[in-house]
Design an enzyme around this catalytic site. Structure first.
Site, PDB file in Angstrom:
ATOM      1  N   LYS A  13      53.347  43.395  -7.846  1.00 19.23           N
ATOM      2  CA  LYS A  13      53.752  44.734  -7.377  1.00 19.23           C
ATOM      3  C   LYS A  13      55.278  44.852  -7.319  1.00 19.23           C
ATOM      4  O   LYS A  13      55.852  45.807  -7.821  1.00 19.23           O
ATOM      5  CB  LYS A  13      53.153  45.025  -5.983  1.00 19.23           C
ATOM      6  CG  LYS A  13      51.646  44.878  -5.912  1.00 19.23           C
ATOM      7  CD  LYS A  13      51.101  45.122  -4.513  1.00 19.23           C
ATOM      8  CE  LYS A  13      51.568  44.153  -3.448  1.00 19.23           C
ATOM      9  NZ  LYS A  13      51.079  42.761  -3.595  1.00 19.23           N
ATOM     10  N   ARG A  88      47.934  48.970   3.889  1.00 20.02           N
ATOM     11  CA  ARG A  88      47.178  47.729   3.757  1.00 20.02           C
ATOM     12  C   ARG A  88      45.920  47.727   4.605  1.00 20.02           C
ATOM     13  O   ARG A  88      45.178  46.742   4.588  1.00 20.02           O
ATOM     14  CB  ARG A  88      48.057  46.580   4.232  1.00 20.02           C
ATOM     15  CG  ARG A  88      48.695  45.776   3.123  1.00 20.02           C
ATOM     16  CD  ARG A  88      49.613  44.825   3.824  1.00 20.02           C
ATOM     17  NE  ARG A  88      49.843  43.604   3.174  1.00 20.02           N
ATOM     18  CZ  ARG A  88      50.924  43.347   2.438  1.00 20.02           C
ATOM     19  NH1 ARG A  88      51.785  44.276   2.158  1.00 20.02           N
ATOM     20  NH2 ARG A  88      51.100  42.143   1.971  1.00 20.02           N
ATOM     21  N   ARG A 127      57.237  31.269  -7.060  1.00 20.18           N
ATOM     22  CA  ARG A 127      58.141  32.416  -6.891  1.00 20.18           C
ATOM     23  C   ARG A 127      59.438  31.999  -6.193  1.00 20.18           C
ATOM     24  O   ARG A 127      59.430  31.199  -5.266  1.00 20.18           O
ATOM     25  CB  ARG A 127      57.450  33.487  -6.051  1.00 20.18           C
ATOM     26  CG  ARG A 127      58.424  34.611  -5.673  1.00 20.18           C
ATOM     27  CD  ARG A 127      57.757  35.837  -5.210  1.00 20.18           C
ATOM     28  NE  ARG A 127      56.988  35.641  -3.991  1.00 20.18           N
ATOM     29  CZ  ARG A 127      56.233  36.590  -3.457  1.00 20.18           C
ATOM     30  NH1 ARG A 127      56.146  37.766  -4.048  1.00 20.18           N
ATOM     31  NH2 ARG A 127      55.561  36.355  -2.365  1.00 20.18           N
ATOM     32  N   ARG A 160      60.162  31.877  -0.237  1.00 23.73           N
ATOM     33  CA  ARG A 160      59.728  32.528   0.996  1.00 23.73           C
ATOM     34  C   ARG A 160      58.937  31.570   1.877  1.00 23.73           C
ATOM     35  O   ARG A 160      58.157  30.773   1.375  1.00 23.73           O
ATOM     36  CB  ARG A 160      58.841  33.740   0.651  1.00 23.73           C
ATOM     37  CG  ARG A 160      59.617  35.041   0.644  1.00 23.73           C
ATOM     38  CD  ARG A 160      58.843  36.170   0.053  1.00 23.73           C
ATOM     39  NE  ARG A 160      57.535  36.420   0.635  1.00 23.73           N
ATOM     40  CZ  ARG A 160      56.767  37.459   0.303  1.00 23.73           C
ATOM     41  NH1 ARG A 160      57.201  38.341  -0.587  1.00 23.73           N
ATOM     42  NH2 ARG A 160      55.591  37.633   0.861  1.00 23.73           N
TER      43      ARG A 160
HETATM   44  P1  AP5 Z   1      55.566  39.619  -7.162  1.00 25.43           P
HETATM   45  O1  AP5 Z   1      55.906  40.784  -8.022  1.00 25.43           O
HETATM   46  O2  AP5 Z   1      56.605  39.098  -6.228  1.00 25.43           O
HETATM   47  O3  AP5 Z   1      54.187  39.862  -6.407  1.00 25.43           O
HETATM   48  P2  AP5 Z   1      53.797  40.925  -5.287  1.00 25.43           P
HETATM   49  O4  AP5 Z   1      52.530  41.573  -5.733  1.00 25.43           O
HETATM   50  O5  AP5 Z   1      54.949  41.836  -4.992  1.00 25.43           O
HETATM   51  O6  AP5 Z   1      53.479  39.923  -4.117  1.00 25.43           O
HETATM   52  P3  AP5 Z   1      54.014  39.777  -2.588  1.00 25.43           P
HETATM   53  O7  AP5 Z   1      53.884  38.356  -2.158  1.00 25.43           O
HETATM   54  O8  AP5 Z   1      55.353  40.381  -2.427  1.00 25.43           O
HETATM   55  O9  AP5 Z   1      52.937  40.538  -1.892  1.00 25.43           O
HETATM   56  P4  AP5 Z   1      52.516  40.496  -0.474  1.00 25.43           P
HETATM   57  O10 AP5 Z   1      51.744  41.748  -0.516  1.00 25.43           O
HETATM   58  O11 AP5 Z   1      51.813  39.325   0.056  1.00 25.43           O
HETATM   59  O12 AP5 Z   1      53.894  40.382   0.346  1.00 25.43           O
HETATM   60  P5  AP5 Z   1      54.704  41.426   1.202  1.00 25.43           P
HETATM   61  O13 AP5 Z   1      56.121  41.096   1.088  1.00 25.43           O
HETATM   62  O14 AP5 Z   1      54.243  42.805   0.910  1.00 25.43           O
HETATM   63  O15 AP5 Z   1      55.086  38.422  -8.151  1.00 25.43           O
HETATM   64  C1  AP5 Z   1      54.767  37.131  -7.646  1.00 25.43           C
HETATM   65  C2  AP5 Z   1      55.334  36.058  -8.594  1.00 25.43           C
HETATM   66  O16 AP5 Z   1      54.648  36.119  -9.852  1.00 25.43           O
HETATM   67  C3  AP5 Z   1      56.817  36.213  -8.915  1.00 25.43           C
HETATM   68  O17 AP5 Z   1      57.384  34.937  -8.985  1.00 25.43           O
HETATM   69  C4  AP5 Z   1      56.835  36.904 -10.298  1.00 25.43           C
HETATM   70  O18 AP5 Z   1      57.980  36.511 -11.056  1.00 25.43           O
HETATM   71  C5  AP5 Z   1      55.550  36.389 -10.928  1.00 25.43           C
HETATM   72  N1  AP5 Z   1      54.884  37.390 -11.780  1.00 25.43           N
HETATM   73  C6  AP5 Z   1      54.765  38.733 -11.556  1.00 25.43           C
HETATM   74  N2  AP5 Z   1      54.028  39.323 -12.543  1.00 25.43           N
HETATM   75  C7  AP5 Z   1      53.651  38.318 -13.372  1.00 25.43           C
HETATM   76  C8  AP5 Z   1      52.853  38.276 -14.582  1.00 25.43           C
HETATM   77  N3  AP5 Z   1      52.322  39.400 -15.108  1.00 25.43           N
HETATM   78  N4  AP5 Z   1      52.664  37.062 -15.172  1.00 25.43           N
HETATM   79  C9  AP5 Z   1      53.213  35.919 -14.642  1.00 25.43           C
HETATM   80  N5  AP5 Z   1      53.978  35.909 -13.517  1.00 25.43           N
HETATM   81  C10 AP5 Z   1      54.187  37.082 -12.888  1.00 25.43           C
HETATM   82  O19 AP5 Z   1      54.167  41.082   2.674  1.00 25.43           O
HETATM   83  C11 AP5 Z   1      54.541  39.900   3.351  1.00 25.43           C
HETATM   84  C12 AP5 Z   1      54.023  39.944   4.778  1.00 25.43           C
HETATM   85  O20 AP5 Z   1      54.609  41.059   5.481  1.00 25.43           O
HETATM   86  C13 AP5 Z   1      52.503  40.171   4.925  1.00 25.43           C
HETATM   87  O21 AP5 Z   1      51.781  38.951   4.841  1.00 25.43           O
HETATM   88  C14 AP5 Z   1      52.429  40.815   6.319  1.00 25.43           C
HETATM   89  O22 AP5 Z   1      52.551  39.848   7.333  1.00 25.43           O
HETATM   90  C15 AP5 Z   1      53.672  41.688   6.342  1.00 25.43           C
HETATM   91  N6  AP5 Z   1      53.407  43.066   5.852  1.00 25.43           N
HETATM   92  C16 AP5 Z   1      53.977  43.661   4.767  1.00 25.43           C
HETATM   93  N7  AP5 Z   1      53.489  44.915   4.600  1.00 25.43           N
HETATM   94  C17 AP5 Z   1      52.590  45.103   5.608  1.00 25.43           C
HETATM   95  C18 AP5 Z   1      51.726  46.186   5.962  1.00 25.43           C
HETATM   96  N8  AP5 Z   1      51.696  47.331   5.238  1.00 25.43           N
HETATM   97  N9  AP5 Z   1      50.931  46.031   7.045  1.00 25.43           N
HETATM   98  C19 AP5 Z   1      50.948  44.899   7.786  1.00 25.43           C
HETATM   99  N10 AP5 Z   1      51.728  43.834   7.497  1.00 25.43           N
HETATM  100  C20 AP5 Z   1      52.546  43.935   6.414  1.00 25.43           C
END
Ligand code: AP5
Ligand code: ZN
Length: 215
Positions: A13, A88, A127, A160
């Protein structure tokens, strides 16, 4: 154009949001990035959120809904936005719906990143994130030009805290239980658009582009 990017941790994403932001000039609103910045700055919200994030659990709905409400009121969202990692839970989706309805706005597409959980562990353990601008890289699939440095801003790359195997598994379980029901929630509203997120970064990018231009 107002978009939601929906998908499990590591689905890509954040990676794809960078391209759409550049192409359409609309901001990426990542609740994860906003929370990580609050944790780094040790704000009261950051202190509260940290223990949930470290455990791979969701931060309480009222906290994230407040973040998004405040962010959407900013003038740079007037021409559209990408919500990355929000909503979410069904409660967050309901709150977003009420918020947008009240402002006379609507979601154009909910892009669902369809990916098998088996690849996500490898994506997340490999990552690396930029400490300054938050851009993500990967040790195999998206390598920076200079080892340990961000291509966009030269910032330092780091791993991270929640990209540890045990925490990743918890985040995936949380996604299945609390977030995946949003797929049918938005399908019922006719907004869900699925993309195959198992392919290369470039192939996912063109699949999203097709949706956005209505092909
Ligand atoms: P990347 O693009 O970074 O993946 P992503 O889908 O953005 O994954 P996130 O880990 O950021 O998602 P998340 O939802 O767990 O974390 P968030 O920060 O929102 O890609 C991942 C890796 O793969 C990278 O290294 C990239 O280079 C590689 N890649 C990408 N596409 C590829 C492909 N096609 N092929 C190969 N490699 C590829 O949330 C973190 C924490 O915050 C949560 O656990 C929660 O505690 C809190 N939080 C955030 N939002 C909320 C909410 N709305 N409600 C409650 N808690 C929340
Ligand atoms: Zn950077």
């Amino acid at each position: 154009m107002n978009l939601i990017f929906l998908g499990p941790p590591g689905a890509g994403k954040g990676t794809q949001a960078v391209f759409v932001t550049k192409e359409y000039g609309i901001p990426q609103i990542s609740t994860g990035d906003i929370l990580r910045s609050a944790v780094a700055n040790q704000t009261p919200m950051g202190v509260k959120a940290k223990r949930y994030m470290d455990d791979g659990l969701l931060v309480p709905d009222d906290v994230v809904v407040g973040i998004v409400e405040e962010r959407l009121a900013s003038s740079d969202c007037d021409g559209g936005f990408i919500l990355d990692g929000f909503p979410r839970t069904v409660a967050q989706a309901d709150a977003l719906g009420a918020m947008l309805h009240g402002a006379g706005r609507a979601i154009a597409h909910v892009i669902s990143f369809e990916v098998d959980h088996s690849v996500l562990l490898g994506r997340l353990t490999g990552r690396r994130m930029c400490r300054s601008c938050g851009r993500g890289f990967h040790v195999l699939f998206d390598r920076p030009s200079v080892e340990g440095r961000c291509d966009a801003c030269g910032g330092e790359l780091f791993q991270r805290d929640d990209d540890k195997e045990e925490t990743i598994r918890r985040r995936l379980d949380v996604y299945d239980e609390q977030t995946s029901p949003l797929k049918s929630y938005y399908a019922d509203k006719g907004l869900l658009r699925k993309v195959d997120a198992l392919g290369t970064i470039e192939s996912v990018q063109s699949a999203i582009q097709c949706i956005l231009v209505g092909r």
